[in-house]
Design an enzyme around this catalytic site. Structure first.
Site, PDB file in Angstrom:
ATOM      1  N   ASP A   1      -9.899   3.665  -3.428  1.00  0.00           N
ATOM      2  CA  ASP A   1     -10.606   2.484  -2.924  1.00  0.00           C
ATOM      3  C   ASP A   1     -12.036   2.404  -3.459  1.00  0.00           C
ATOM      4  O   ASP A   1     -12.706   3.417  -3.618  1.00  0.00           O
ATOM      5  CB  ASP A   1     -10.674   2.534  -1.389  1.00  0.00           C
TER       6      ASP A   1
ATOM      7  N   ASP B   1       0.829  -1.214   0.000  1.00  0.00           N
ATOM      8  CA  ASP B   1       0.000   0.000   0.000  1.00  0.00           C
ATOM      9  C   ASP B   1       0.867   1.270   0.000  1.00  0.00           C
ATOM     10  O   ASP B   1       2.099   1.199  -0.063  1.00  0.00           O
ATOM     11  CB  ASP B   1      -0.902  -0.069   1.250  1.00  0.00           C
TER      12      ASP B   1
HETATM   13  C1  GLA Z   1      -5.863   1.344   1.520  1.00  0.00           C
HETATM   14  C2  GLA Z   1      -6.024   0.344   0.378  1.00  0.00           C
HETATM   15  C3  GLA Z   1      -7.140  -0.628   0.712  1.00  0.00           C
HETATM   16  C4  GLA Z   1      -6.810  -1.352   2.008  1.00  0.00           C
HETATM   17  C5  GLA Z   1      -6.576  -0.334   3.121  1.00  0.00           C
HETATM   18  C6  GLA Z   1      -6.023  -0.988   4.385  1.00  0.00           C
HETATM   19  O1  GLA Z   1      -6.978   2.177   1.654  1.00  0.00           O
HETATM   20  O2  GLA Z   1      -6.272   0.996  -0.830  1.00  0.00           O
HETATM   21  O3  GLA Z   1      -7.332  -1.559  -0.334  1.00  0.00           O
HETATM   22  O4  GLA Z   1      -5.679  -2.154   1.814  1.00  0.00           O
HETATM   23  O5  GLA Z   1      -5.643   0.663   2.731  1.00  0.00           O
HETATM   24  O6  GLA Z   1      -5.790  -0.074   5.399  1.00  0.00           O
END
Ligand code: GLA
Length: 404
Positions: free
Chosen positions: A204, A149
């Site tokens: 996301d 990430d």
């Molecule tokens: C980010 C990523 C998500 C997930 C969260 C975890 O937002 O894009 O897919 O992995 O972190 O904290």
């Protein structure tokens, strides 16, 4: 002798410049990830239950073979002696190797999460500065897939940070799919191919069909918002390096029509198919979406071409994807919140895919129409399509040439 030396030198040079394990994702990765449904609320018991269910429901046999633990598996502090990441003992009392062993014993592959920054998005121990150590740790516990990430990464260069981790994985010696989760901020599609096997192209995802979900400090995207962003990037996706519009929200509260449409478009886009729902509560209807082998075959088609939106009119969209053996997938998608009557005269359409130089010419060729959701052949392209497409629903066809 000279020739042998030159050959050895070139082999060393190739090995040194190679940054990722090849051959790990010739088709888009498939599996299950804990984030969309559980956030950080994961533990050994739940993960084992997911592994059991992936097998007993037939999902593993359908191709979903990676089980990935997202954020929340580790503590904030590293081991004070070894410097290794430490699994949260309350959640994983037997450590991560035990979890990996269980997953492997089920015939599945083991995925894990961390972050290029100093902390993960949930404020736990990140990898920054410990790339080689963490890669060795993952190799030692049998990890097959690393999602990496981008939180707490202020001031660092994305390409460099992901390249360092990719090299660390290579050095640790255990083949792992490397999933670049930097949300498309630094155009990973332009540099991700030698670094990893998939790269997020978007923010996301959230379980709404269109638009956004506002968290206050940031916005998550509806399913189709991610589809729109990902669609534009089709030229970058292909074997070993896939555009990733984020994990599936199928089974997480949208309507059945929306779930079907979401899955259809992900398959047309040759997107990674990572389920993100609670498999203990899965309905038969949701399971039938995930297990639809004809939909999966579109996603996993060996030509490995990301499809595209061919037409858009009055919130009706036509998406197409060239498939192997001169077959095509076609999807009619209604983005309106009300049903629409839709006519499509196949015979007057000649669809050019200028990227891969393929043409679907329904003027001179008649195709059989296989309806992927109804699971039956429903006629040919000789007769115009005319039907009511329900709100946020999709018709999904596979076209194959009719024998003369
Ligand atoms: C980010 C990523 C998500 C997930 C969260 C975890 O937002 O894009 O897919 O992995 O972190 O904290």
């Amino acid at each position: 002798m000279k020739r042998i030396l030159v050959a050895i030198a070139s082999l060393i040079a190739t090995t040194a410049s190679a940054q990722k394990f090849e051959g790990l994702a010739t088709t888009p990765p498939m599996g299950w990830n804990s984030w969309n449904i559980f956030w950080t609320d994961i533990n050994e018991e739940k993960i084992k239950a997911m592994a059991d269910l992936m097998v007993s429901t037939g999902l593993k046999d359908a191709g979903y073979n990676y089980l990935v633990l997202d954020d929340g598996w580790m503590l904030k502090d590293r081991d004070s002696v070894t410097g290794d990441l430490v699994a949260d003992p309350k959640k994983f009392p037997n450590g991560m190797k035990a979890v990996g062993d269980y997953i492997h014993a089920k015939g599945l592959k083991f995925g894990i999460y961390n972050c290029a920054g100093t902390l993960t998005c949930q404020g736990l121990a990140g990898t920054r500065g410990n790339e080689y150590q963490d890669a060795r740790y993952y190799a030692s516990i049998g990890v097959d897939y690393l999602k990496f990430d981008w939180c707490h990464s202020e001031g660092i260069n994305a390409k460099d940070a992901y390249t360092t981790m990719s090299k660390a994985i290579q050095k640790a010696g255990r083949p792992m799919i490397f999933s670049l989760c930097e949300w498309g901020n630094n155009k990973p599609w332009e540099w991700g191919k030698p670094v990893g096997q998939l790269w997020r192209t978007t923010e996301d995802i959230y379980q709404v069909f269109d638009g956004y979900h506002d968290y206050g400090t940031w916005k998550a995207n509806g399913v189709m918002t991610n589809a729109d962003l990902n669609e534009k990037l089709r030229s970058y996706s292909g074997p070993g390096g896939w555009n990733d519009p984020d994990m599936l929200e199928v089974g997480n509260g949208m309507t059945m029509n929306e779930d079907r449409a979401h899955f259809s478009i992900w398959c047309i886009m040759a997107a990674p198919l990572m389920m993100g729902n609670d498999l203990r509560k899965i309905s038969n209807e949701t399971l039938s979406v995930f297990l639809n082998k004809d939909a999966i075959a579109v996603d996993q088609d060996p030509l490995a071409i990301q499809g595209f939106r061919y037409m858009q009119k009055d919130s009706m969209e036509v998406w197409v994807k060239p498939l192997t053996n001169d077959e095509w997938a076609v999807c009619f998608l209604n983005r309106k919140t009300s049903p629409q009557n839709f006519q499509f005269n196949w015979k007057t359409q000649t669809i050019e895919d200028t990227l891969v130089h393929k043409t679907l010419d329904m003027n001179s060729t008649v195709y059989n129409l296989y309806d992927i959701w109804q699971k039956k052949t429903t006629g040919t392209t000789a007769k115009p399509f005319s039907a009511t497409v329900q709100a946020h629903d999709a018709y999904f066809f596979r076209l194959s040439k009719k024998a003369k």
